[in-house]
Every structure is written in C-alpha cells, then in structure tokens.
Design a protein around this motif. Structure first.
Motif, mmCIF file in Angstrom:
data_model
loop_
_atom_site.group_PDB
_atom_site.id
_atom_site.type_symbol
_atom_site.label_atom_id
_atom_site.label_comp_id
_atom_site.label_asym_id
_atom_site.label_seq_id
_atom_site.Cartn_x
_atom_site.Cartn_y
_atom_site.Cartn_z
ATOM 1 N N ALA A 169 -29.944 -39.638 -10.911
ATOM 2 C CA ALA A 169 -31.327 -39.506 -10.449
ATOM 3 C C ALA A 169 -32.212 -38.883 -11.528
ATOM 4 N N LEU A 170 -31.689 -37.898 -12.227
ATOM 5 C CA LEU A 170 -32.449 -37.266 -13.313
ATOM 6 C C LEU A 170 -32.737 -38.257 -14.436
ATOM 7 N N ALA A 171 -31.848 -39.239 -14.592
ATOM 8 C CA ALA A 171 -32.047 -40.267 -15.622
ATOM 9 C C ALA A 171 -32.984 -41.369 -15.161
ATOM 10 N N GLY A 172 -33.452 -41.275 -13.915
ATOM 11 C CA GLY A 172 -34.417 -42.254 -13.422
ATOM 12 C C GLY A 172 -33.855 -43.316 -12.514
ATOM 13 N N GLU A 173 -32.546 -43.252 -12.206
ATOM 14 C CA GLU A 173 -31.959 -44.250 -11.319
ATOM 15 C C GLU A 173 -32.260 -43.919 -9.853
ATOM 16 N N GLN A 174 -32.204 -44.937 -9.015
ATOM 17 C CA GLN A 174 -32.294 -44.736 -7.574
ATOM 18 C C GLN A 174 -30.880 -44.519 -7.038
ATOM 19 N N VAL A 175 -30.644 -43.416 -6.394
ATOM 20 C CA VAL A 175 -29.299 -43.102 -5.906
ATOM 21 C C VAL A 175 -29.351 -42.749 -4.423
ATOM 22 N N VAL A 176 -28.223 -42.897 -3.768
ATOM 23 C CA VAL A 176 -28.040 -42.441 -2.387
ATOM 24 C C VAL A 176 -26.677 -41.754 -2.326
ATOM 25 N N LEU A 177 -26.647 -40.533 -1.859
ATOM 26 C CA LEU A 177 -25.382 -39.812 -1.713
ATOM 27 C C LEU A 177 -24.809 -40.157 -0.340
ATOM 28 N N ASP A 178 -23.755 -40.950 -0.319
ATOM 29 C CA ASP A 178 -23.178 -41.382 0.950
ATOM 30 C C ASP A 178 -21.673 -41.131 0.987
ATOM 31 N N GLU A 179 -21.219 -40.112 0.276
ATOM 32 C CA GLU A 179 -19.793 -39.789 0.243
ATOM 33 C C GLU A 179 -19.325 -39.239 1.597
ATOM 34 N N VAL A 180 -18.119 -39.606 1.990
ATOM 35 C CA VAL A 180 -17.482 -38.963 3.142
ATOM 36 C C VAL A 180 -17.055 -37.566 2.707
ATOM 37 N N PRO A 181 -17.448 -36.510 3.431
ATOM 38 C CA PRO A 181 -17.043 -35.157 3.034
ATOM 39 C C PRO A 181 -15.527 -35.054 2.865
ATOM 40 N N TYR A 182 -15.104 -34.330 1.819
ATOM 41 C CA TYR A 182 -13.684 -34.242 1.460
ATOM 42 C C TYR A 182 -13.387 -32.839 0.961
ATOM 43 N N PHE A 183 -12.232 -32.322 1.317
ATOM 44 C CA PHE A 183 -11.766 -31.088 0.688
ATOM 45 C C PHE A 183 -10.242 -31.075 0.689
ATOM 46 N N PHE A 184 -9.681 -30.146 -0.086
ATOM 47 C CA PHE A 184 -8.226 -30.063 -0.195
ATOM 48 C C PHE A 184 -7.812 -28.611 -0.286
ATOM 49 N N THR A 185 -6.544 -28.375 -0.006
ATOM 50 C CA THR A 185 -6.003 -27.026 -0.166
ATOM 51 C C THR A 185 -4.540 -27.114 -0.554
ATOM 52 N N ASP A 186 -4.069 -26.074 -1.225
ATOM 53 C CA ASP A 186 -2.661 -25.905 -1.547
ATOM 54 C C ASP A 186 -2.262 -24.501 -1.106
ATOM 55 N N GLN A 187 -1.301 -24.422 -0.205
ATOM 56 C CA GLN A 187 -0.802 -23.131 0.278
ATOM 57 C C GLN A 187 0.719 -23.210 0.401
ATOM 58 N N TYR A 188 1.418 -22.359 -0.359
ATOM 59 C CA TYR A 188 2.885 -22.381 -0.393
ATOM 60 C C TYR A 188 3.349 -23.789 -0.756
ATOM 61 N N ASP A 189 4.150 -24.396 0.109
ATOM 62 C CA ASP A 189 4.655 -25.740 -0.163
ATOM 63 C C ASP A 189 3.848 -26.809 0.562
ATOM 64 N N LEU A 190 2.676 -26.447 1.043
ATOM 65 C CA LEU A 190 1.845 -27.401 1.773
ATOM 66 C C LEU A 190 0.633 -27.797 0.935
ATOM 67 N N GLY A 191 0.456 -29.092 0.775
ATOM 68 C CA GLY A 191 -0.747 -29.631 0.158
ATOM 69 C C GLY A 191 -1.443 -30.528 1.164
ATOM 70 N N MET A 192 -2.760 -30.444 1.218
ATOM 71 C CA MET A 192 -3.498 -31.148 2.252
ATOM 72 C C MET A 192 -4.810 -31.671 1.719
ATOM 73 N N GLU A 193 -5.197 -32.860 2.178
ATOM 74 C CA GLU A 193 -6.520 -33.416 1.899
ATOM 75 C C GLU A 193 -7.167 -33.774 3.234
ATOM 76 N N TYR A 194 -8.433 -33.456 3.370
ATOM 77 C CA TYR A 194 -9.176 -33.757 4.600
ATOM 78 C C TYR A 194 -10.409 -34.541 4.232
ATOM 79 N N SER A 195 -10.649 -35.634 4.942
ATOM 80 C CA SER A 195 -11.870 -36.410 4.795
ATOM 81 C C SER A 195 -12.479 -36.621 6.168
ATOM 82 N N GLY A 196 -13.790 -36.488 6.275
ATOM 83 C CA GLY A 196 -14.403 -36.794 7.557
ATOM 84 C C GLY A 196 -15.554 -35.893 7.918
#
Length: 427
Positions: A314-341
């Motif tokens: 957008a700063l470069a002059g392009e037309q953009v739309v942010l339409d990403e599905v929210p996402y996050f991840f975590t690592d705790q002990y032996d558990l790795g997880m990704e969440y989208s939605g």
C-alpha cells in the motif's frame, strides 16, 4: 513511483520489518525511513517467549533483516528515536532523540507502533523480581532469572504468553504456579474444553494451575517480591512473578493527531486510517474484517507479518485488501499447535475432534495429543481449526474455512477422509 517520495514507518517490530521489505519488493525506489524507539533493529516477538527464552535460539534469530540488508535496500534506520507528534495535514511527524527533536516529512506513513504489556497496578507492583515480557531485554532478564532453576515462579495470566513462560520456567526446573481469573487457561481464546487440555498438559509437567483466582497485591521483603496476594486474602509464595494479563495498543500518537481510534487505530480493509496517506498495521491496527463485518485487532505473529507485507504494498501505491484468516501458534513442552479461524464465530460452534486430542484435563495423560480440532457452526460450516502435533495441514484447514462450504460432521471427524475432500457445498 517518483523517486523523490518518502515513506516513513513508525515502529520496531515484525510489522515494520515486513513493511519495508514489501515496499522495496513492490518497486518503490524513493526514500524509506524507519523510526523506532527501541535502540535495536526491528525484530519479531514470538522467540522472546519461546526459543530465546528457552535458550535454544540465539538473540540474532529475532531479526528478520540484518543491518546489511537495510543498507543494501536503502532503508534509513532511526533507532532509539520516538515519534512524538503527527500532523496529517502537513504530512510531518516530530521525531525525538536524546539530542534533539526534529521534523520529518512523509508522503505516506505507516503506524506500526504495536502494543505494550498491560501493567499490574496494585500494591507491590514496583518490587524487584516482577516481570513482564515484550522486549528483548525483558526476555533476557527473565531468562537469566529462570536459569537458576530453584525459584518459586508465579505466572499471573493464563493466555498464550503466560503458558509459554510457565513451560519455559518448568524447563529450567523451577516450581511454577499459574494464576488464572477464569476457570481454565485460554478459556477466552479456545474455550473451556481445550483450555482444560492445556491445564492437563501443564499439570502433567508439574505446574500448579489456580483457576478462578484474582491477584490483588504483591507482598515484598526488603524491596523484593515474596508473595502474591489473592482476592481471598491467601498468599502464594513467590521469588519471581511474571504478569501476562494482556496488552494495550500504542495509539497515543494517532489519538493526539485526531485519527479514529477504537481499541486500536481504526482502518479499512486496505489498512487506511481516517487520515489521508496514513496507514496502520500489526498489533495496533483495528482493521475492517469483511467476514465478521466489524473491526478486528489481532496481536499475533502471522498478523504482524501479513499486515506488514500488505501495508508495504500500500505504501508503494498498490491497492491491497487484508483478508487473511487469523492464525497463531504455540510451542509448550512436547506440544506444538497451530490455530486458524475466527474466535467470534467459534464461540457458539460445536467442537469436533479428528484424532486424539483430549477435551478434559483428566484424560490428557492418557492421550497422545495428536489430531485436529474443528469448530463447526450449526449450519455445518467450519469457522476455526486447530492442529495439535500434526503438521503440514494448516493450508488445508484455512482453505476449508475460506470455502464457507457445508461439511458433514461425521466426515470432519473421520481421519480417513482427506481434508481436501471436505470443501463441501459453498452455496
């Protein structure tokens, strides 16, 4: 794009780093200036509560670009400099350093000022041994304190940061208690059932989780924290206390300039604020989300990366739309997880499990914690998905969410049905 134009990015996090990379990739050949109040290069935050805090990642791993990259790409860094005033009409910001305050003109401006930890303001807040986690020095101080391995550590807050800190503290051999306001950790983020799973995970590793508890004060001895005081009057002994009780968006610059602010700097789906040629992205931005039909502020790594990259275009002059599905991840002990939605939509949805993911703390030790959890609306549409110790499926989960298709509950729960076959009827 005319080469005499100047783009200014205010912020020192991943959003800023992604934006300057993207603006150059988009072909902008004018001036690019980064104004950041921290004295170090723009960096990302997740390692500060994960690999760096655990001692497995070097400090250099937090930097998306090294100093040579900025030189090669003609990006001017003004580090240890604070933007103290914004004049949208004049297209200027005032930048304060230890030596002086100067005016900086811009043609387009990105506010990527991020957020800061919500402070504990009760009695004893200023005692030694009390920590928050946001910056590299914060993480360094906490890692140094945890490394002794014989401390009583109380983590106040049962969100992602709090639980990651608890896992790191146990990894160093400390005694750990997590104090949570709700009944279960992560209750607001992923619901009571999966919050209970995370409680079981931590209890299995020797952490005590205190639900339904509020911290009202800290008691000290000789200027150092000695105990956490709960609302019941009970005291929990502590050598270290880490607060992870939320974040406050850094909107002061925008507010003083008259920009629209409502739990963040309000933008449209193209990251434009209420002021001409001023954009906002990352933790500080409340961006219009067409799926939820409201403004949404997201504080996770993926949003910093995606919104920063979109803002750079957008700063470069392009037309953009942010339409990403929210996402996050975590690592705790032996558990790795990704969440989208979409958490708002998942709040009233049915939880459907594919694989071996426990929904109670009691069953957690008997399971492998390996599978995918889906949130399914009454009309049969997937609005969120969380893969636990299962990898290379997040793209498929996101496609399923984006499709809006009607999905059979039975097929969703059946591991023999390929995810790619579940797009369903999008009518």
């Amino acid at each position: 794009m005319a080469s005499e134009e100047r783009v200014v990015v205010v912020g020192g996090g991943l959003t800023a780093a992604a934006a300057v990379g993207s603006v150059r990739d988009a072909g902008f050949d004018g001036e690019v200036v980064v104004v950041a109040d921290e004295p170090r290069l723009p960096h990302e935050r997740p390692p500060l509560s994960k690999g760096y805090l655990l001692g497995s990642d070097a400090a250099g791993s937090v930097y998306p670009h090294d100093r040579r990259w900025y030189r090669r790409h003609g990006v001017e860094l003004r580090l240890g400099a604070r933007a103290v005033a914004l004049d949208p009409a004049a297209h200027t910001i005032d930048v304060e350093t230890a030596e002086e305050t100067s005016e900086l003109r811009y043609d387009r401006l990105l506010l990527a000022t991020g957020a800061r930890p919500r402070p504990f303001t009760g009695p004893g807040a200023g005692l030694r041994g009390v920590h928050v986690l946001r910056t590299l020095p914060d993480s360094t101080r906490l890692r140094t304190a945890l490394r002794r391995g014989d401390r009583r550590v109380v983590v106040v807050g049962g969100g992602w940061i709090g639980l990651e800190v608890a896992a790191a503290a146990r990894g160093y051999g400390n005694e750990v208690i997590v104090v949570v306001r709700g009944d279960e950790p992560l209750e607001a983020a992923i619901g009571t059932g999966l919050g209970s799973m995370f409680r079981g995970l931590h209890e299995q590793h020797g952490v005590t989780v205190r639900g339904g508890a509020a911290v009202t004060a800290l008691r000290g001895e000789r200027g150092r924290v000695a105990a956490v005081v709960l609302g019941t009057g009970e005291e929990v002994a502590a050598d270290l206390v880490v607060f992870g009780i939320g974040a406050i968006p850094n909107v002061e610059l925008a507010t003083s300039a008259g920009l629209r602010v409502d739990d963040g700097i309000v933008t449209d789906a193209s990251l434009r604020t209420s002021a001409a040629d001023v954009f906002a992205a990352g933790d500080v931005a409340a961006v219009w989300n067409p799926v939820l039909e409201r403004h949404l502020r997201v504080e996770h790594w993926a949003n910093a990366l995606a919104s920063g990259a979109a803002a750079g275009r957008a700063l470069a002059g392009e037309q953009v739309v942010l339409d990403e599905v929210p996402y996050f991840f975590t690592d705790q002990y032996d558990l790795g997880m990704e969440y989208s939605g979409y958490g708002d939509l998942a709040a009233g949805a049915e939880v459907v499990v594919r694989g071996d993911v426990p929904l109670t703390a009691a069953s957690a030790p008997q399971t492998r914690r390996e599978g995918i959890v889906f949130w399914l609306t009454p009309d049969g549409r997937v609005v969120a998905g969380m893969n636990v110790n299962v990898w290379d499926v997040n793209e498929q989960v996101q496609r399923l969410i984006r499709s809006g298709g009607v999905v059979s509950r039975e097929e969703l729960a059946d591991p023999t049905v390929p995810l790619d076959a579940l797009a369903g009827d999008a009518s």
